[in-house]
Design a protein around this motif. Sequence first.
Motif, mmCIF file in Angstrom:
data_model
loop_
_atom_site.group_PDB
_atom_site.id
_atom_site.type_symbol
_atom_site.label_atom_id
_atom_site.label_comp_id
_atom_site.label_asym_id
_atom_site.label_seq_id
_atom_site.Cartn_x
_atom_site.Cartn_y
_atom_site.Cartn_z
ATOM 1 N N GLN A 439 0.831 -1.213 0.000
ATOM 2 C CA GLN A 439 0.000 0.000 0.000
ATOM 3 C C GLN A 439 0.856 1.251 0.000
ATOM 4 O O GLN A 439 0.608 2.204 -0.749
ATOM 5 N N ALA A 440 1.878 1.237 0.842
ATOM 6 C CA ALA A 440 2.740 2.404 0.943
ATOM 7 C C ALA A 440 3.474 2.638 -0.379
ATOM 8 O O ALA A 440 3.648 3.776 -0.831
ATOM 9 N N GLU A 441 3.890 1.541 -1.009
ATOM 10 C CA GLU A 441 4.578 1.627 -2.295
ATOM 11 C C GLU A 441 3.669 2.278 -3.352
ATOM 12 O O GLU A 441 4.106 3.101 -4.156
ATOM 13 N N LEU A 442 2.392 1.945 -3.300
ATOM 14 C CA LEU A 442 1.443 2.529 -4.272
ATOM 15 C C LEU A 442 1.147 3.993 -3.967
ATOM 16 O O LEU A 442 0.723 4.743 -4.844
ATOM 17 N N GLY A 443 1.338 4.391 -2.731
ATOM 18 C CA GLY A 443 1.174 5.799 -2.366
ATOM 19 C C GLY A 443 -0.270 6.274 -2.462
ATOM 20 O O GLY A 443 -1.218 5.469 -2.422
ATOM 21 N N GLU A 444 -0.442 7.600 -2.602
ATOM 22 C CA GLU A 444 -1.789 8.166 -2.636
ATOM 23 C C GLU A 444 -2.573 7.589 -3.805
ATOM 24 O O GLU A 444 -2.170 7.723 -4.953
ATOM 25 N N HIS A 463 -9.351 8.354 -8.216
ATOM 26 C CA HIS A 463 -8.206 8.060 -9.078
ATOM 27 C C HIS A 463 -8.507 6.747 -9.788
ATOM 28 O O HIS A 463 -8.277 6.587 -10.975
ATOM 29 N N ILE A 464 -9.057 5.807 -8.993
ATOM 30 C CA ILE A 464 -9.693 4.611 -9.544
ATOM 31 C C ILE A 464 -11.145 4.626 -9.058
ATOM 32 O O ILE A 464 -11.397 4.737 -7.858
ATOM 33 N N GLY A 465 -12.057 4.562 -9.991
ATOM 34 C CA GLY A 465 -13.472 4.578 -9.625
ATOM 35 C C GLY A 465 -14.150 3.304 -10.087
ATOM 36 O O GLY A 465 -13.779 2.741 -11.116
ATOM 37 N N LEU A 481 -10.750 5.533 -14.535
ATOM 38 C CA LEU A 481 -9.445 6.003 -14.065
ATOM 39 C C LEU A 481 -9.346 7.510 -14.257
ATOM 40 O O LEU A 481 -9.932 8.082 -15.184
ATOM 41 N N GLY A 482 -8.590 8.144 -13.371
ATOM 42 C CA GLY A 482 -8.213 9.545 -13.613
ATOM 43 C C GLY A 482 -9.118 10.589 -13.003
ATOM 44 O O GLY A 482 -8.987 11.769 -13.315
ATOM 45 N N GLU A 523 5.803 10.699 -8.925
ATOM 46 C CA GLU A 523 4.447 10.645 -9.477
ATOM 47 C C GLU A 523 3.518 9.777 -8.639
ATOM 48 O O GLU A 523 3.859 8.648 -8.281
ATOM 49 N N ARG A 524 2.324 10.308 -8.402
ATOM 50 C CA ARG A 524 1.259 9.487 -7.850
ATOM 51 C C ARG A 524 0.632 8.694 -8.989
ATOM 52 O O ARG A 524 0.845 9.021 -10.175
ATOM 53 N N PHE A 525 -0.219 7.729 -8.641
ATOM 54 C CA PHE A 525 -0.945 6.977 -9.676
ATOM 55 C C PHE A 525 -1.630 7.938 -10.653
ATOM 56 O O PHE A 525 -1.547 7.801 -11.870
ATOM 57 N N LEU A 526 -2.297 8.952 -10.065
ATOM 58 C CA LEU A 526 -3.065 9.894 -10.889
ATOM 59 C C LEU A 526 -2.149 10.637 -11.869
ATOM 60 O O LEU A 526 -2.519 10.872 -13.027
ATOM 61 N N ASP A 527 -0.960 11.007 -11.406
ATOM 62 C CA ASP A 527 -0.041 11.765 -12.272
ATOM 63 C C ASP A 527 0.432 10.905 -13.438
ATOM 64 O O ASP A 527 0.517 11.379 -14.582
#
Lengths: 543, 146
Positions: A439-444, A463-465, A481-482, A523-527
């Motif tokens: 979880q921490a690796e995946l971040g926000e 970010h994921i819906g 996504l996004g 980068e976050r997932f969203l970025d």
Amino acid sequence: MYRYDSYDQSIVDARVDEFRDQVQRRLTGALTEDQFKPLRLMNGLYLQLHAYMLRVAIPYGTLSGKQMRKLGEIAAKYDKGYGHFTTRQNLQYNWIKLADAPDILAELATVEMHAIQTSGNCIRNISSDQYAGVSADEVADPRPWAELLRQWSSFHPEFTYLPRKFKIAVIASDDDRAAMRLHDIGLKLVSKDGVIGAEVYAGGGMGRTPMVAPQIRDFVPEEEIVSYLEACLRVYNRYGRRDNKYKARIKILVHEIGVEDYKRQVEEEFAHMKQLGLNPPVEELDRIRAFFANPAYETGLSEAIDRADPAFALWVDRQVAAHKQPGYAIVNISLKPLTGIPGDASAEQIELVASLAEQYSLDELRVTHAQNLVLPHVKKADLYAIWQKLENAGLAEANLDLITDIIACPGLDYCALANARSIPLAQKIAQRFADAERQAELGELKLKISGCINACGHHHAGHIGILGVDRKGVENFQLSLGGSGAEDTSLGQITGPGFSEDGVVDAIEKVTDLYLAQRESGERFLDTYRRLGMKPFKEAIYG
Amino acid sequence: MVEFLSFRDGESAQEPAVTVESFTGQTNATAVRVEPGEDARELLPYLDRLSLVEVNFPAYGDGRGYSAARILRESGYQGELRAVGDVLVDQINAMRRCGFDSFHPNKALDDAAVDRALNRYADVYQKAIDGRQPVWAKRHPEKIDG
């Protein structure tokens, strides 16, 4: 915190009396269910799949220890021992008996609480930033404005039968923690030449036609905010669509006539309405503001946190946020244990948090739109003691804004509108990603689930819906996504064909694996999604 | 039970109300009926000769008539303002606050229930048309004229 005076109390007491009368008429058969329905809906009482659901307002998500304790007592006495915190910073009881509802409201009134306008086509609970008053970057505390608007909107004679429900959020920071632009009206407090006023955004929302609200005014001074909002609401009340409930929100009006035309009509109405003496004097906002003055912070406190216990250190890094006052911190309490129901708290947990607020947080706590709780004024020296107590109560999950900090609506387990079950899916995802390091690796990574197109689980802003739909009698889940409900507001895009419950969990794993493989530094997932676009994610899922 | 309710002094207007379209197209009518989709502001040039405006509520949940009523009163209309149609006891108080002073509901109302509804809330949060002092004015009497 705001305290009622005799006027506020008399209005809430009168409402209890009125509702008791209405319930009595229903129980004796003087009112049919059809006649009773609009009356109970004005007071947050829904008939759900298995029982009545009562939604209690927590104005702008702020409450005292005593109020929290009362919520726990009601959960124990009238519900099956649980309360469910919602994305509008409210609390729902899912197992209420109709005959008990007036007594519950009477109990709430003893602690200055109510269920007024928590449903119906009226102005709903005003939501705000859970860090209001304690974050260093706000231009002013938004809650006095929210309280002024709570009063203005309560039993508003002109705006009680709007085309559809109407949600208002007030924030005052550049960091948007309240999804302000996904509201029917969003206010962002700004300072202009030393004067505080509001930027106004109109026509945002989720549901089946999600829209990000455009700005309609760059400044409304505080002494005119009531008449300006009356103008916004009047144009909507007169011209919002009433032929189709799915096209009745203000976002459709603003979209169909265009933001420029809506603005022009509001300005014309405002020019007229500001002559009518509708605005409270500035002294009224000052009176309210005094209730939100800084509490009596201690000075000369230590900044040190003893991080010897690694589990505690992990929790501090994830759940504790910076407070504007030296020596203090903001504590986020996760209501997302890996095997639990997002947003649920037991009567005992509610009681514990009430006690923690009284003992350690200057008798104040907050509810967040992400269905978590906040102790806003905690001395750093007390963090370890608080963590231990939370740990003992199953409330020390360290997952704020991580993939398991899932927003989910009640779904088909409770809700009469739902097409799919949100809660079991949330639990499956939490299990799959349970590993703390992963979880921490995946971040926000904000993951949000709605069990139907009404989008109570804010899936458009994830970010994921995930959206649950009914496909020929079988639950099916669409992935998007996004999305973002923060200051970089955006709406998620659907990846493609939907999935089974297990299939969507697999698909999430594929997109997060791609993110880990492709992300650039910081980068976050969203970025990463925004940089790469949908194509590679789609290939990873369906390829 | 009451089929017609008036809060005006003296007799209520008896003339049958005509549609907005026929009203604005002729010179002698003094009573008009406004439907939910119609713009009450079309009547503003004629307020002096109007003695009755009926605002129709085909369904109680359609709240456009509340705005129509307030607009007429804000513009100085002094004549009778009558809510007709699906008008229920639970809406009477808000309607009074928006300036309605007579009611002709589809279904007769229980007078005792109307009394209770009108007197239940001793205090109100907004300034509206009924002249009641909002709570904020009571809290700051020195700031309020008169």
